[in-house]
Design a protein around this motif. Sequence first.
Motif, PDB file in Angstrom:
ATOM      1  N   LEU A  40       0.692  -1.217   0.000  1.00 40.63           N
ATOM      2  CA  LEU A  40      -0.058   0.143  -0.058  1.00 40.63           C
ATOM      3  C   LEU A  40       0.672   1.322   0.001  1.00 40.63           C
ATOM      4  CD1 LEU A  40      -2.779   1.161   0.253  1.00 40.63           C
ATOM      5  CD2 LEU A  40      -2.339   1.195   2.915  1.00 40.63           C
ATOM      6  N   LEU A  41       0.554   2.230  -0.974  1.00 38.55           N
ATOM      7  CA  LEU A  41       1.185   3.484  -0.605  1.00 38.55           C
ATOM      8  C   LEU A  41      -0.136   4.404  -0.381  1.00 38.55           C
ATOM      9  CD1 LEU A  41       3.288   5.730  -1.407  1.00 38.55           C
ATOM     10  CD2 LEU A  41       2.297   5.654  -3.760  1.00 38.55           C
ATOM     11  N   ARG A  42       0.221   4.955   0.763  1.00 42.72           N
ATOM     12  CA  ARG A  42      -0.846   6.002   1.449  1.00 42.72           C
ATOM     13  C   ARG A  42      -0.460   7.347   1.346  1.00 42.72           C
ATOM     14  NH1 ARG A  42      -4.325   3.177   6.003  1.00 42.72           N
ATOM     15  NH2 ARG A  42      -5.289   2.858   4.323  1.00 42.72           N
ATOM     16  N   LEU A  43      -1.069   7.962   0.466  1.00 39.93           N
ATOM     17  CA  LEU A  43      -0.567   9.698   0.387  1.00 39.93           C
ATOM     18  C   LEU A  43      -1.698  10.493   0.975  1.00 39.93           C
ATOM     19  CD1 LEU A  43       0.562   9.624  -3.115  1.00 39.93           C
ATOM     20  CD2 LEU A  43       1.658   9.171  -1.286  1.00 39.93           C
ATOM     21  N   TRP A  44      -1.328  11.707   1.657  1.00 35.34           N
ATOM     22  CA  TRP A  44      -2.181  12.258   2.296  1.00 35.34           C
ATOM     23  C   TRP A  44      -2.529  13.719   1.529  1.00 35.34           C
ATOM     24  CZ3 TRP A  44      -4.447   9.888   6.164  1.00 35.34           C
ATOM     25  CH2 TRP A  44      -3.713   8.642   6.771  1.00 35.34           C
ATOM     26  N   SER A  45      -3.697  14.159   1.518  1.00 40.02           N
ATOM     27  CA  SER A  45      -4.087  15.521   0.880  1.00 40.02           C
ATOM     28  C   SER A  45      -4.290  16.581   2.057  1.00 40.02           C
ATOM     29  CB  SER A  45      -5.182  15.457  -0.103  1.00 40.02           C
ATOM     30  OG  SER A  45      -6.247  14.997   0.387  1.00 40.02           O
ATOM     31  N   SER A  46      -4.192  17.757   2.004  1.00 38.89           N
ATOM     32  CA  SER A  46      -4.620  18.560   3.200  1.00 38.89           C
ATOM     33  C   SER A  46      -5.892  19.235   2.715  1.00 38.89           C
ATOM     34  CB  SER A  46      -3.681  19.575   3.639  1.00 38.89           C
ATOM     35  OG  SER A  46      -3.437  20.286   2.233  1.00 38.89           O
ATOM     36  N   GLU A  47      -6.844  19.347   3.977  1.00 38.43           N
ATOM     37  CA  GLU A  47      -8.225  19.825   3.702  1.00 38.43           C
ATOM     38  C   GLU A  47      -8.321  20.747   4.933  1.00 38.43           C
ATOM     39  OE1 GLU A  47     -12.099  17.792   3.969  1.00 38.43           O
ATOM     40  OE2 GLU A  47     -11.493  17.681   1.829  1.00 38.43           O
ATOM     41  N   ALA A  48      -8.978  21.874   4.562  1.00 35.90           N
ATOM     42  CA  ALA A  48      -9.546  22.748   5.902  1.00 35.90           C
ATOM     43  C   ALA A  48     -10.483  21.994   6.497  1.00 35.90           C
ATOM     44  CB  ALA A  48     -10.137  23.988   5.413  1.00 35.90           C
ATOM     45  N   CYS A  49     -10.423  22.365   7.967  1.00 33.47           N
ATOM     46  CA  CYS A  49     -11.601  21.833   8.503  1.00 33.47           C
ATOM     47  C   CYS A  49     -12.983  22.446   8.247  1.00 33.47           C
ATOM     48  CB  CYS A  49     -11.274  21.789  10.202  1.00 33.47           C
ATOM     49  SG  CYS A  49      -9.954  20.936  10.706  1.00 33.47           S
ATOM     50  N   ALA A  50     -12.788  23.702   8.034  1.00 33.25           N
ATOM     51  CA  ALA A  50     -14.018  24.181   7.563  1.00 33.25           C
ATOM     52  C   ALA A  50     -13.585  25.182   6.389  1.00 33.25           C
ATOM     53  CB  ALA A  50     -14.741  25.419   8.660  1.00 33.25           C
ATOM     54  N   SER A  51     -14.211  24.430   5.204  1.00 34.25           N
ATOM     55  CA  SER A  51     -13.491  25.153   4.186  1.00 34.25           C
ATOM     56  C   SER A  51     -14.247  26.502   3.466  1.00 34.25           C
ATOM     57  CB  SER A  51     -13.438  24.010   2.746  1.00 34.25           C
ATOM     58  OG  SER A  51     -14.920  23.908   2.731  1.00 34.25           O
ATOM     59  N   PHE A  52     -15.312  26.898   4.218  1.00 30.99           N
ATOM     60  CA  PHE A  52     -16.094  28.157   3.703  1.00 30.99           C
ATOM     61  C   PHE A  52     -16.522  28.614   4.929  1.00 30.99           C
ATOM     62  CE2 PHE A  52     -19.680  30.165   2.197  1.00 30.99           C
ATOM     63  CZ  PHE A  52     -19.372  30.688   1.004  1.00 30.99           C
ATOM     64  N   ASP A  53     -16.582  30.203   5.027  1.00 34.89           N
ATOM     65  CA  ASP A  53     -17.123  30.884   6.124  1.00 34.89           C
ATOM     66  C   ASP A  53     -18.073  31.566   5.745  1.00 34.89           C
ATOM     67  OD1 ASP A  53     -17.190  32.829   8.193  1.00 34.89           O
ATOM     68  OD2 ASP A  53     -15.361  32.990   8.530  1.00 34.89           O
ATOM     69  N   PHE A  54     -19.298  30.945   6.096  1.00 33.57           N
ATOM     70  CA  PHE A  54     -20.547  31.597   5.430  1.00 33.57           C
ATOM     71  C   PHE A  54     -20.640  33.097   6.033  1.00 33.57           C
ATOM     72  CE2 PHE A  54     -24.935  31.649   4.715  1.00 33.57           C
ATOM     73  CZ  PHE A  54     -25.267  31.261   3.450  1.00 33.57           C
ATOM     74  N   GLN A  55     -20.310  33.114   7.241  1.00 32.59           N
ATOM     75  CA  GLN A  55     -20.761  34.675   7.665  1.00 32.59           C
ATOM     76  C   GLN A  55     -19.592  35.834   6.915  1.00 32.59           C
ATOM     77  OE1 GLN A  55     -19.992  34.525  11.940  1.00 32.59           O
ATOM     78  NE2 GLN A  55     -22.102  34.112  12.395  1.00 32.59           N
ATOM     79  N   ALA A  56     -18.344  35.164   6.776  1.00 34.85           N
ATOM     80  CA  ALA A  56     -17.455  36.165   6.121  1.00 34.85           C
ATOM     81  C   ALA A  56     -17.949  36.510   4.499  1.00 34.85           C
ATOM     82  CB  ALA A  56     -16.168  35.709   5.941  1.00 34.85           C
ATOM     83  N   PHE A  57     -18.484  35.458   4.075  1.00 35.06           N
ATOM     84  CA  PHE A  57     -18.891  35.553   2.729  1.00 35.06           C
ATOM     85  C   PHE A  57     -20.256  36.457   2.782  1.00 35.06           C
ATOM     86  CE2 PHE A  57     -21.734  34.521  -0.906  1.00 35.06           C
ATOM     87  CZ  PHE A  57     -20.767  34.228  -1.855  1.00 35.06           C
ATOM     88  N   ASN A  58     -21.116  36.322   3.635  1.00 38.18           N
ATOM     89  CA  ASN A  58     -22.328  37.182   3.664  1.00 38.18           C
ATOM     90  C   ASN A  58     -21.887  38.519   3.960  1.00 38.18           C
ATOM     91  OD1 ASN A  58     -24.341  35.389   2.957  1.00 38.18           O
ATOM     92  ND2 ASN A  58     -24.968  34.754   4.923  1.00 38.18           N
ATOM     93  N   SER A  59     -20.933  38.966   4.620  1.00 34.46           N
ATOM     94  CA  SER A  59     -20.459  40.282   4.935  1.00 34.46           C
ATOM     95  C   SER A  59     -19.590  40.937   3.880  1.00 34.46           C
ATOM     96  CB  SER A  59     -19.503  40.270   6.051  1.00 34.46           C
ATOM     97  OG  SER A  59     -18.547  39.534   5.985  1.00 34.46           O
ATOM     98  N   GLY A  60     -19.646  40.093   2.587  1.00 38.71           N
ATOM     99  CA  GLY A  60     -18.679  40.711   1.429  1.00 38.71           C
ATOM    100  C   GLY A  60     -17.338  40.373   1.354  1.00 38.71           C
TER     101      GLY A  60
END
Length: 679
Positions: free
Chosen positions: A93-113
């Motif tokens: 087995l070759l096991r490779l890791w990709s990184s990902e944000a725990c929360a990839s989208f800040d809905f409040q920041a988006f709504n505030s522009g």
Amino acid sequence: PAIGYGIRYEFGIFDQRIEHGWQVEVSDLWLRNGNPWEIARPKLRFPVGFGGYTEHFADDQGSMRVRWIPELVVNGIAHDTPILGFRVDNTNLLRLWSSEACASFDFQAFNSGDYYGAVNAKVIAENISKVLYPNDEPGVGKELRLRQQYFFVSCSLQDMIRLHLKHAPNLDSFHEKFAAQLNDTHPAIAVAELMRLLLDEHHYAWDRAWNITRNTFAYTNHTLLPEALETWSIGLFGQILPRHLEIIYAINQHFLDEVRMRYPFDHKRIARLSLIAEEGEKHIRMANLATVGSFAVNGVAALHTKLLKSSVMKDFYELWPEKFHNVTNGVTPRRFVLLSNPGLGKILSRVAGPSWARDLSSLSSLEAYAEDTGFHHEWLTMKITAKQRLAKVIMQRTGILVDPQSMFDIQVKRIHEYKRQHLNVLHIITLYDRIKNNPGLDITPRTFVFGGKAAPGYDMAKLIIKLITSIGDVINNDPQVNGLLRVVFFPNFNVKQARPIYPAADLSEQISLAGKEASGPGNMKFSMNGALTIGTLDGANVEIRDEVGHENFFLFGLTAEEVMKTQSDGYQPWNIYNSNAQLRQVIDLINSGLFSHGDTELFRPLTDTLIHHDPFLLLADYQSYIDSQAEVDTVYKDRAQWNRMSILNVARMGKFSSDRSIQEYCDNIWKVKPTPVSL
């Protein structure tokens, strides 16, 4: 039974283009069409922290504990690739890791522009697995490299612990089930991370945790260059990994207390062994951490290991001689002969039997054919076919027409001053100058092929590429010499592009300065395909020469011991430049602007370095190299002798299979037995 761990980079190192003779880096979009071989494991994820601060507290039992409060947490997501064995019924087995944000989208920041802020965490997290080997010249590049290294070892160790706890109640026997090989210093932070997991997450006492840790890891050293032994500034390290800095200081304190008992008055030795370099800005020495935190240390060629014990790691060898091993590298004959060179593969299957690719020692049966003229004809036909294939690829990739009947003189490897591509260049200019001064000169026609990438921030390596391409532009367009010489820079050299190159080589250039190359397994790939080697006594060249026979190897240059003596005696390249008329003429031709459209300054940084500093002793080895190349020319004219030498090179390469290397790791370091699987 094995698992390979690493990072699933979205972009590879880079694709290399040559524009106006210069290397240009472009994105390697290797995943743009997906990867059908991998299996995504979105539910197999682990949190990885960065930055923040630590809290020291007493738990309910009154034991002192540490809590790390990271500023940023990302997730590592597993992607699995099955690695098939050759004609066996199982896979690893070759096991490779990709990184990902725990929360990839800040809905409040988006709504505030704040549209950028809304995805900021996603961008930061995914940068970790974005690019293989980002340029670490700028500070942000160094920071990203450290984040990458910690990210993948943390994910991997958490996964190993998960696997272990499936079958065991605790981690007491973790080191009896897992041996983790640190491939150079890039994963050395794993020593501190396993300690953190054992101390902070699983509440082991220090001594118990340290016993498990230092019996889990083994360390492979891959370099003798001091500048390549990785270090991290205390400031940057503490900013990114504050808890690990505390642990490294504690490891160092325990270790140096042990050293002081052995050498109580040897303060210089203690300073050299320390995990922390105190001179100037304090740095963590990752090679020292890897050595202290491992039960075994190995080099990757007999000479490399010998020099490791006598120079770079002398103090550690004197402290723990039993830790040090040698495992000479090997290469797989399945990829580099059977797949890459089908003509040779057919010959070997007939002569050595169909199992030769699993038992390379069976190639010794070729020796019986070394004097067989009929077999020589078959051998030569196989080689010409391979050269015709490469000639076609060269025309497609570069537009340069080369003659398959000429000697293919090839040097493909990373572009670096210690590998001395520019020594090869000095020989080419020497031949060019001789032909120009003596048009009737009787020399063997040669096609010189170079390939390899320069690190994006390595200006001198990029200048060497420019010199090669510029010389090619002149020679390939000069009718007085282009019937005898051709110069090709093969762009974007990588494992896939190498497939037509190794089989086509007549002469393999392995010309690094003795004592600088750890192993250089390209030398094995060439020799396994019947190329003869011109080389120094460096890396695995020493063992290849011993195996194939000294008479079947073109040796030149100073030995590692002579290199050290030359440098310690006060090496003066200027004196060699002044005393060797041919060498002076060659360097003066470069400086004249002949190869740079009249620009006398373009290559001056390179020639000035050679004349005044020459850290890799090109001028010291020049005449020996030229003389050895003259011997190559003479031998190549006797095709029966050359064929005989070529056949014997292949016949005696059994030692250099990766199967032998892996078996030595299993037997001498990991102490692991095979697990047969039958369908």
